[in-house]
Design an enzyme around this catalytic site. Structure first.
Site, PDB file in Angstrom:
ATOM      1  N   GLY A 125      -5.121  -5.356  -2.619  1.00 15.95           N
ATOM      2  CA  GLY A 125      -4.144  -6.331  -2.205  1.00 15.95           C
ATOM      3  C   GLY A 125      -4.408  -7.974  -2.570  1.00 15.95           C
ATOM      4  O   GLY A 125      -4.137  -8.778  -1.738  1.00 15.95           O
TER       5      GLY A 125
ATOM      6  N   SER B 179      -3.018  -9.575  -4.944  1.00 20.99           N
ATOM      7  CA  SER B 179      -1.886 -10.294  -5.612  1.00 20.99           C
ATOM      8  C   SER B 179      -1.164 -11.374  -5.175  1.00 20.99           C
ATOM      9  O   SER B 179      -0.644 -12.499  -5.744  1.00 20.99           O
ATOM     10  CB  SER B 179      -0.607  -9.223  -5.917  1.00 20.99           C
ATOM     11  OG  SER B 179      -0.169  -8.951  -4.752  1.00 20.99           O
ATOM     12  N   ARG B 180      -1.428 -11.668  -3.862  1.00 22.98           N
ATOM     13  CA  ARG B 180      -1.005 -12.685  -2.873  1.00 22.98           C
ATOM     14  C   ARG B 180      -1.614 -13.031  -1.695  1.00 22.98           C
ATOM     15  O   ARG B 180      -2.605 -12.116  -1.376  1.00 22.98           O
ATOM     16  CB  ARG B 180       0.537 -12.628  -2.765  1.00 22.98           C
ATOM     17  CG  ARG B 180       0.794 -11.319  -1.828  1.00 22.98           C
ATOM     18  CD  ARG B 180       2.559 -11.242  -1.802  1.00 22.98           C
ATOM     19  NE  ARG B 180       2.723 -10.293  -0.404  1.00 22.98           N
ATOM     20  CZ  ARG B 180       2.818  -9.105  -0.476  1.00 22.98           C
ATOM     21  NH1 ARG B 180       3.234  -8.507  -1.836  1.00 22.98           N
ATOM     22  NH2 ARG B 180       3.202  -8.375   0.619  1.00 22.98           N
TER      23      ARG B 180
ATOM     24  N   ASN C 160      -1.574   2.406  -5.459  1.00 23.25           N
ATOM     25  CA  ASN C 160      -1.413   2.548  -3.751  1.00 23.25           C
ATOM     26  C   ASN C 160      -2.831   3.146  -3.367  1.00 23.25           C
ATOM     27  O   ASN C 160      -3.061   4.426  -3.536  1.00 23.25           O
ATOM     28  CB  ASN C 160      -0.206   3.654  -3.392  1.00 23.25           C
ATOM     29  CG  ASN C 160      -0.022   3.834  -2.259  1.00 23.25           C
ATOM     30  OD1 ASN C 160      -0.641   3.323  -1.325  1.00 23.25           O
ATOM     31  ND2 ASN C 160       0.703   5.020  -1.954  1.00 23.25           N
ATOM     32  N   VAL C 161      -3.444   2.316  -2.594  1.00 26.40           N
ATOM     33  CA  VAL C 161      -4.654   2.611  -1.957  1.00 26.40           C
ATOM     34  C   VAL C 161      -4.373   4.031  -0.993  1.00 26.40           C
ATOM     35  O   VAL C 161      -5.695   4.593  -0.657  1.00 26.40           O
ATOM     36  CB  VAL C 161      -5.402   1.741  -1.272  1.00 26.40           C
ATOM     37  CG1 VAL C 161      -5.709   0.489  -2.294  1.00 26.40           C
ATOM     38  CG2 VAL C 161      -4.748   1.026  -0.336  1.00 26.40           C
TER      39      VAL C 161
ATOM     40  N   ASN D  32      -8.687  -5.287   1.415  1.00 29.66           N
ATOM     41  CA  ASN D  32      -7.933  -6.323   1.934  1.00 29.66           C
ATOM     42  C   ASN D  32      -6.351  -5.866   2.031  1.00 29.66           C
ATOM     43  O   ASN D  32      -5.680  -6.321   2.736  1.00 29.66           O
ATOM     44  CB  ASN D  32      -7.979  -7.654   1.221  1.00 29.66           C
ATOM     45  CG  ASN D  32      -6.876  -8.617   1.348  1.00 29.66           C
ATOM     46  OD1 ASN D  32      -6.757  -9.374   2.315  1.00 29.66           O
ATOM     47  ND2 ASN D  32      -5.770  -8.530   0.513  1.00 29.66           N
TER      48      ASN D  32
ATOM     49  N   SER E 196      -8.671  -7.345  11.687  1.00 26.68           N
ATOM     50  CA  SER E 196      -7.739  -8.486  12.471  1.00 26.68           C
ATOM     51  C   SER E 196      -8.188  -8.458  13.954  1.00 26.68           C
ATOM     52  O   SER E 196      -8.559  -7.535  14.354  1.00 26.68           O
ATOM     53  CB  SER E 196      -6.307  -7.820  12.306  1.00 26.68           C
ATOM     54  OG  SER E 196      -5.434  -8.753  12.979  1.00 26.68           O
TER      55      SER E 196
ATOM     56  N   TYR F 142      -0.808  -1.092  13.628  1.00 24.20           N
ATOM     57  CA  TYR F 142      -1.542  -2.064  13.233  1.00 24.20           C
ATOM     58  C   TYR F 142      -2.814  -2.217  13.830  1.00 24.20           C
ATOM     59  O   TYR F 142      -3.810  -2.136  13.241  1.00 24.20           O
ATOM     60  CB  TYR F 142      -0.807  -3.218  12.971  1.00 24.20           C
ATOM     61  CG  TYR F 142      -1.341  -4.393  12.345  1.00 24.20           C
ATOM     62  CD1 TYR F 142      -1.504  -4.446  10.881  1.00 24.20           C
ATOM     63  CD2 TYR F 142      -1.986  -5.407  12.833  1.00 24.20           C
ATOM     64  CE1 TYR F 142      -2.058  -5.321  10.157  1.00 24.20           C
ATOM     65  CE2 TYR F 142      -2.854  -6.515  12.125  1.00 24.20           C
ATOM     66  CZ  TYR F 142      -2.589  -6.524  10.721  1.00 24.20           C
ATOM     67  OH  TYR F 142      -3.205  -7.518  10.156  1.00 24.20           O
TER      68      TYR F 142
ATOM     69  N   LYS G 169      -6.581  -1.328  12.418  1.00 21.47           N
ATOM     70  CA  LYS G 169      -7.715  -2.501  12.050  1.00 21.47           C
ATOM     71  C   LYS G 169      -8.657  -2.187  13.252  1.00 21.47           C
ATOM     72  O   LYS G 169      -9.833  -2.344  12.858  1.00 21.47           O
ATOM     73  CB  LYS G 169      -7.214  -3.810  12.595  1.00 21.47           C
ATOM     74  CG  LYS G 169      -5.811  -4.376  11.600  1.00 21.47           C
ATOM     75  CD  LYS G 169      -6.472  -4.365  10.233  1.00 21.47           C
ATOM     76  CE  LYS G 169      -5.358  -5.004   9.224  1.00 21.47           C
ATOM     77  NZ  LYS G 169      -6.132  -4.945   7.961  1.00 21.47           N
TER      78      LYS G 169
HETATM   79  P1  NAI Z   1       0.149 -10.090   2.376  1.00 22.10           P
HETATM   80  O1  NAI Z   1       1.613  -9.052   2.869  1.00 22.10           O
HETATM   81  O2  NAI Z   1       0.639 -11.241   1.946  1.00 22.10           O
HETATM   82  O3  NAI Z   1      -0.365  -9.298   1.110  1.00 22.10           O
HETATM   83  C1  NAI Z   1      -0.652  -7.892   1.150  1.00 22.10           C
HETATM   84  C2  NAI Z   1      -1.298  -7.441  -0.078  1.00 22.10           C
HETATM   85  O4  NAI Z   1      -1.669  -5.972   0.258  1.00 22.10           O
HETATM   86  C3  NAI Z   1      -0.491  -7.494  -1.305  1.00 22.10           C
HETATM   87  O5  NAI Z   1      -1.101  -7.865  -2.389  1.00 22.10           O
HETATM   88  C4  NAI Z   1       0.193  -6.225  -1.698  1.00 22.10           C
HETATM   89  O6  NAI Z   1       0.488  -5.871  -2.905  1.00 22.10           O
HETATM   90  C5  NAI Z   1      -1.116  -5.368  -0.959  1.00 22.10           C
HETATM   91  N1  NAI Z   1      -0.624  -3.904  -0.628  1.00 22.10           N
HETATM   92  C6  NAI Z   1       0.078  -3.328   0.534  1.00 22.10           C
HETATM   93  N2  NAI Z   1       0.190  -2.152   0.465  1.00 22.10           N
HETATM   94  C7  NAI Z   1      -0.716  -1.689  -0.406  1.00 22.10           C
HETATM   95  C8  NAI Z   1      -0.829  -0.365  -0.919  1.00 22.10           C
HETATM   96  N3  NAI Z   1      -0.318   0.715  -0.287  1.00 22.10           N
HETATM   97  N4  NAI Z   1      -1.908  -0.351  -1.902  1.00 22.10           N
HETATM   98  C9  NAI Z   1      -2.384  -1.308  -2.461  1.00 22.10           C
HETATM   99  N5  NAI Z   1      -2.322  -2.725  -2.206  1.00 22.10           N
HETATM  100  C10 NAI Z   1      -1.271  -2.914  -0.891  1.00 22.10           C
HETATM  101  O7  NAI Z   1      -0.690 -10.064   3.483  1.00 22.10           O
HETATM  102  P2  NAI Z   1      -1.834 -11.048   3.789  1.00 22.10           P
HETATM  103  O8  NAI Z   1      -1.308 -11.913   5.201  1.00 22.10           O
HETATM  104  O9  NAI Z   1      -2.358 -11.656   2.814  1.00 22.10           O
HETATM  105  O10 NAI Z   1      -2.895 -10.020   4.702  1.00 22.10           O
HETATM  106  C11 NAI Z   1      -4.147  -9.355   4.025  1.00 22.10           C
HETATM  107  C12 NAI Z   1      -4.740  -8.739   4.904  1.00 22.10           C
HETATM  108  O11 NAI Z   1      -5.140  -9.661   5.742  1.00 22.10           O
HETATM  109  C13 NAI Z   1      -4.295  -7.551   5.481  1.00 22.10           C
HETATM  110  O12 NAI Z   1      -5.187  -6.621   5.537  1.00 22.10           O
HETATM  111  C14 NAI Z   1      -3.833  -8.133   6.778  1.00 22.10           C
HETATM  112  O13 NAI Z   1      -3.578  -6.897   7.795  1.00 22.10           O
HETATM  113  C15 NAI Z   1      -4.904  -9.036   7.101  1.00 22.10           C
HETATM  114  N6  NAI Z   1      -4.556  -9.906   8.183  1.00 22.10           N
HETATM  115  C16 NAI Z   1      -3.623 -10.861   8.031  1.00 22.10           C
HETATM  116  C17 NAI Z   1      -3.400 -11.730   8.963  1.00 22.10           C
HETATM  117  C18 NAI Z   1      -2.230 -12.885   8.848  1.00 22.10           C
HETATM  118  O14 NAI Z   1      -2.303 -13.551   9.882  1.00 22.10           O
HETATM  119  N7  NAI Z   1      -1.804 -12.908   7.527  1.00 22.10           N
HETATM  120  C19 NAI Z   1      -4.230 -11.872  10.080  1.00 22.10           C
HETATM  121  C20 NAI Z   1      -5.444 -10.719  10.209  1.00 22.10           C
HETATM  122  C21 NAI Z   1      -5.311  -9.987   9.375  1.00 22.10           C
END
Ligand code: NAI
Length: 245
Positions: free
Chosen positions: A10, A12-13, A61-62, A88, A140, A153, A157
């Protein structure tokens, strides 16, 4: 971390991109896995290269165990031996439990928890053979305190914390560390979709009174992945502005 190879799912962003960039600044060559958005992944690769890293992006896709295994092989073939794995990748499909479909429950578990397991299972034999490696799982505070609307979710976690502690115990004697970082409320695409009322409510629960930055999480991952944390394993480091004390 000079010359070490890191794999960030994950990447990419959002938080994953910030982690990838921080590890590149630490001297790692970095591979990222992403789900769908090619342009975002390409942008991350360009940023990693600007930071002086060799970089690679693989669509994977993990939740698919065979795909996860193939991606690990490809990273090792193209960049070399992986030293750092950051799980991540994550998704949300929020809704109250009584109305949540089994499909929505399962889909979140499949990516957030089973996906991390697939990546760990693919990397562990390599790490054990080399008697080195660090794994950091992004969980999380939702998984620690629960959160209405996030039965799927929060369960995924919380499960990831159990996975972290179990693998930490399984491989502690092999020179491998396994830790988790638990972000609170972080500014990314995941939180950008929230309405103003939900955002204000979320912020009210943060003693520091501000939303976190992806870089706040990346700094904690960088530490846990480094030799400076070589006597730390099985820990869950909260990065949440005091949200869960
Ligand atoms: P985001 O939605 O901006 O990015 C998610 C990333 O995961 C993307 O790169 C996407 O391509 C990848 N992804 C999604 N499904 C996938 C799959 N099946 N296989 C491979 N890659 C996949 O999310 P964000 O906010 O950057 O979150 C990253 C991590 O941090 C996640 O695990 C999220 O649960 C965790 N997190 C985020 C919080 C927040 O407030 N944004 C708070 C607590 C935890």
């Amino acid at each position: 971390m000079n010359g070490k190879i890191a794999l960030v799912t994950g990447g990419s962003r959002g938080i994953g991109r910030a982690i990838a960039l921080k590890l590149a600044q630490d001297g790692c060559d970095v591979a990222i896995l992403y789900a769908g958005r090619r342009e975002a992944a390409d942008e991350t690769v360009a940023l990693l290269e600007q930071a002086g890293s060799r970089a690679l992006a693989i669509q994977c896709n993990v939740a698919d165990g065979a795909a996860a295994e193939a991606a690990v092989k490809e990273v090792e073939a193209q960049l070399g031996p992986i030293a750092v794995l950051v799980n991540n990748a994550g998704i949300v499909r929020d809704g109250l439990a009584m109305r949540m479909s089994s499909e929505d429950f399962r889909a979140v578990l499949d990516v957030n928890l089973t996906g991390a397991f697939h990546m760990i299972r693919a990397c562990l034999p390599l790490f054990i053979r080399r008697r080195a490696g660090s794994i950091v799982n992004i969980t999380s505070v939702s998984g620690m305190m629960g959160n209405p609307g996030q039965a799927n979710y929060a369960s995924s976690k919380a499960g990831l914390i159990g996975l972290t502690k179990t693998i930490a115990r399984e491989v502690a004697s092999r020179g491998i560390t396994v830790n988790a970082v638990a972000p609170g409320f972080i500014q990314t695409d995941m939180t950008a979709g929230m309405n103003e009322a939900a955002l204000q409510k979320g912020l009210a629960a943060v003693p520091m009174g501000r939303i976190g930055k992806p870089e706040d999480v990346a700094n904690a991952v960088s530490f846990l992945a480094s030799d400076a944390a070589s006597y730390i394993t099985g820990c869950v480091l909260k990065v949440d502005g005091g949200m869960y004390i």
